[in-house]
Design a protein around this motif. Structure first.
Motif, PDB file in Angstrom:
ATOM      1  N   ASN A  65       0.839  -1.192   0.000  1.00 43.81           N
ATOM      2  CA  ASN A  65       0.000   0.000   0.000  1.00 43.81           C
ATOM      3  C   ASN A  65       0.873   1.241   0.000  1.00 43.81           C
ATOM      4  O   ASN A  65       2.104   1.168   0.067  1.00 43.81           O
ATOM      5  N   SER A  66       0.232   2.388  -0.068  1.00 40.45           N
ATOM      6  CA  SER A  66       0.979   3.650  -0.186  1.00 40.45           C
ATOM      7  C   SER A  66       1.747   3.986   1.078  1.00 40.45           C
ATOM      8  O   SER A  66       2.770   4.667   1.022  1.00 40.45           O
ATOM      9  N   ASP A  67       1.270   3.531   2.254  1.00 41.34           N
ATOM     10  CA  ASP A  67       2.025   3.773   3.478  1.00 41.34           C
ATOM     11  C   ASP A  67       3.372   3.068   3.424  1.00 41.34           C
ATOM     12  O   ASP A  67       4.388   3.592   3.865  1.00 41.34           O
ATOM     13  N   GLN A  68       3.389   1.870   2.872  1.00 38.50           N
ATOM     14  CA  GLN A  68       4.639   1.133   2.737  1.00 38.50           C
ATOM     15  C   GLN A  68       5.599   1.857   1.805  1.00 38.50           C
ATOM     16  O   GLN A  68       6.806   1.840   1.983  1.00 38.50           O
ATOM     17  N   ALA A  69       5.036   2.528   0.789  1.00 40.80           N
ATOM     18  CA  ALA A  69       5.876   3.244  -0.161  1.00 40.80           C
ATOM     19  C   ALA A  69       6.471   4.502   0.450  1.00 40.80           C
ATOM     20  O   ALA A  69       7.420   5.074  -0.070  1.00 40.80           O
ATOM     21  N   GLY A  70       5.879   4.973   1.560  1.00 45.78           N
ATOM     22  CA  GLY A  70       6.427   6.139   2.241  1.00 45.78           C
ATOM     23  C   GLY A  70       6.015   7.455   1.628  1.00 45.78           C
ATOM     24  O   GLY A  70       6.563   8.488   1.966  1.00 45.78           O
ATOM     25  N   ALA A  71       5.062   7.445   0.703  1.00 53.78           N
ATOM     26  CA  ALA A  71       4.654   8.687   0.058  1.00 53.78           C
ATOM     27  C   ALA A  71       3.347   8.481  -0.667  1.00 53.78           C
ATOM     28  O   ALA A  71       2.914   7.362  -0.908  1.00 53.78           O
ATOM     29  N   LEU A  72       2.702   9.600  -0.996  1.00 49.45           N
ATOM     30  CA  LEU A  72       1.525   9.559  -1.858  1.00 49.45           C
ATOM     31  C   LEU A  72       1.872  10.074  -3.251  1.00 49.45           C
ATOM     32  O   LEU A  72       0.999  10.475  -4.000  1.00 49.45           O
ATOM     33  N   GLY A  73       3.111  10.095  -3.586  1.00 50.54           N
ATOM     34  CA  GLY A  73       3.529  10.609  -4.878  1.00 50.54           C
ATOM     35  C   GLY A  73       3.519   9.572  -5.970  1.00 50.54           C
ATOM     36  O   GLY A  73       3.278   9.893  -7.119  1.00 50.54           O
ATOM     37  N   TYR A  74       3.844   8.338  -5.613  1.00 47.07           N
ATOM     38  CA  TYR A  74       3.757   7.185  -6.510  1.00 47.07           C
ATOM     39  C   TYR A  74       4.806   7.140  -7.600  1.00 47.07           C
ATOM     40  O   TYR A  74       4.995   6.126  -8.215  1.00 47.07           O
ATOM     41  N   HIS A  75       5.469   8.239  -7.841  1.00 45.81           N
ATOM     42  CA  HIS A  75       6.565   8.258  -8.804  1.00 45.81           C
ATOM     43  C   HIS A  75       7.760   8.878  -8.115  1.00 45.81           C
ATOM     44  O   HIS A  75       7.643   9.826  -7.360  1.00 45.81           O
ATOM     45  N   ASP A  76       8.896   8.335  -8.398  1.00 49.19           N
ATOM     46  CA  ASP A  76      10.091   8.791  -7.719  1.00 49.19           C
ATOM     47  C   ASP A  76      11.269   8.481  -8.625  1.00 49.19           C
ATOM     48  O   ASP A  76      11.089   8.132  -9.786  1.00 49.19           O
ATOM     49  N   LEU A  77      12.469   8.583  -8.082  1.00 46.91           N
ATOM     50  CA  LEU A  77      13.678   8.249  -8.811  1.00 46.91           C
ATOM     51  C   LEU A  77      14.431   7.153  -8.072  1.00 46.91           C
ATOM     52  O   LEU A  77      14.398   7.069  -6.845  1.00 46.91           O
ATOM     53  N   THR A  78      15.108   6.311  -8.842  1.00 48.16           N
ATOM     54  CA  THR A  78      15.970   5.318  -8.241  1.00 48.16           C
ATOM     55  C   THR A  78      17.227   6.012  -7.721  1.00 48.16           C
ATOM     56  O   THR A  78      17.400   7.223  -7.875  1.00 48.16           O
ATOM     57  N   ALA A  79      18.119   5.240  -7.143  1.00 46.44           N
ATOM     58  CA  ALA A  79      19.359   5.810  -6.616  1.00 46.44           C
ATOM     59  C   ALA A  79      20.199   6.450  -7.710  1.00 46.44           C
ATOM     60  O   ALA A  79      21.039   7.308  -7.425  1.00 46.44           O
ATOM     61  N   ASN A  80      19.976   6.042  -8.949  1.00 48.78           N
ATOM     62  CA  ASN A  80      20.728   6.609 -10.072  1.00 48.78           C
ATOM     63  C   ASN A  80      19.871   7.596 -10.865  1.00 48.78           C
ATOM     64  O   ASN A  80      20.132   7.851 -12.034  1.00 48.78           O
ATOM     65  N   PHE A  81      18.809   8.121 -10.214  1.00 44.98           N
ATOM     66  CA  PHE A  81      17.947   9.149 -10.797  1.00 44.98           C
ATOM     67  C   PHE A  81      17.231   8.659 -12.062  1.00 44.98           C
ATOM     68  O   PHE A  81      17.061   9.408 -13.033  1.00 44.98           O
ATOM     69  N   LEU A  82      16.798   7.415 -12.029  1.00 39.71           N
ATOM     70  CA  LEU A  82      15.987   6.834 -13.093  1.00 39.71           C
ATOM     71  C   LEU A  82      14.585   6.581 -12.549  1.00 39.71           C
ATOM     72  O   LEU A  82      14.379   6.476 -11.342  1.00 39.71           O
ATOM     73  N   PRO A  83      13.574   6.446 -13.434  1.00 40.54           N
ATOM     74  CA  PRO A  83      12.190   6.322 -12.972  1.00 40.54           C
ATOM     75  C   PRO A  83      11.922   5.041 -12.179  1.00 40.54           C
ATOM     76  O   PRO A  83      12.527   3.988 -12.428  1.00 40.54           O
TER      77      PRO A  83
END
Length: 241
Positions: A65-83
């Motif tokens: 769920n979204s709580d596990q993801a730590g955000a309500l943004g749903y899109h982020d970057l990997t450690a190398n700034f990739l989707p």
């Protein structure tokens, strides 16, 4: 045609690694066979353990769920700034949605608009204009329009012609399933993010005809809810390994 490397991993408790890895071939078939010829963008998918995710690939992560993801943004970057795309399988199960359709939905939309900043401008008159978000699955996202690949349900998606307002009705193929008959049409249960440049209301959601299962306020973590959060309200994901 560019080819993207995408690693799929499972961090949920509602699905096993075996269940998640089993759908990757169907997702790969959809990208290679169906999506790439229409959009000119291809991707190679592989399932990897969470601990083995690499920095040079995009990620599609299955979570509860979204709580596990730590955000309500749903899109982020990997450690190398990739989707990175997130699939909330626990939320899908809670509200009776098919998690494989969500995985397909998130995968195709991540490939189609990785930075979530692409739009088209529809200007019907000199004094009116509306921006449409370049989301390739939202208009036909309901599970009832999903299709089957080797026993796995995947999301329908629109073709480039859907974003061309000047196209005549029935003048082109507007989605993979041929359910949409004209540009910018929304199927039942579908929606799209719009920005009326003259109204001053910012980004809002344009929705299709309501059904008994449709709620004006989307469930947190659902496909529709995760697309309505403005960028300035995004929070960093904890998924940074």
């Amino acid at each position: 045609m560019s080819t993207i490397k995408i690693e799929v991993t499972n961090e949920s408790t509602v699905l096993t690694d075996t269940e998640v890895s089993a759908v990757v071939p169907a997702l790969q078939t959809q990208v290679h066979r169906d999506f790439a010829p229409a959009w000119g963008i291809d991707a190679d998918l592989s399932f990897v353990a969470s601990s083995a995710l690499s920095d040079n690939a995009w990620w599609l992560v299955v979570l509860d769920n979204s709580d596990q993801a730590g955000a309500l943004g749903y899109h982020d970057l990997t450690a190398n700034f990739l989707p990175i795309g997130k699939v909330f399988a626990g939320t899908d199960k809670q509200y009776g949605e098919n998690w494989t359709v969500t995985a397909s939905h998130e995968l195709l939309e991540m490939i189609g608009d990785p930075d979530i900043n692409q739009v088209i401008f529809n200007q019907p008159t000199a004094n009116k204009g509306v921006l449409y978000a370049m989301e390739v699955c939202d208009a036909c996202e309901d599970d009832s329009f999903a299709y089957d690949i080797s026993g796995t349900k995947v999301s329908d998606f629109v073709y480039p012609a859907w974003f061309q307002p000047s196209r005549a009705a029935n003048g082109a193929q507007f989605d993979y399933g041929n359910a949409i008959k004209q540009p910018l049409e929304l199927l039942t249960g579908g929606y799209i993010g719009v920005f009326d440049v003259s109204a001053g209301t910012g980004w809002t959601q344009k929705t299709a005809a309501l059904t008994a299962a449709y709620h004006s306020r989307a469930h947190v973590g659902s496909r529709r809810e995760r697309r309505r959060i403005p960028r300035d309200q995004w929070l960093p994901s904890k998924r940074r390994s």
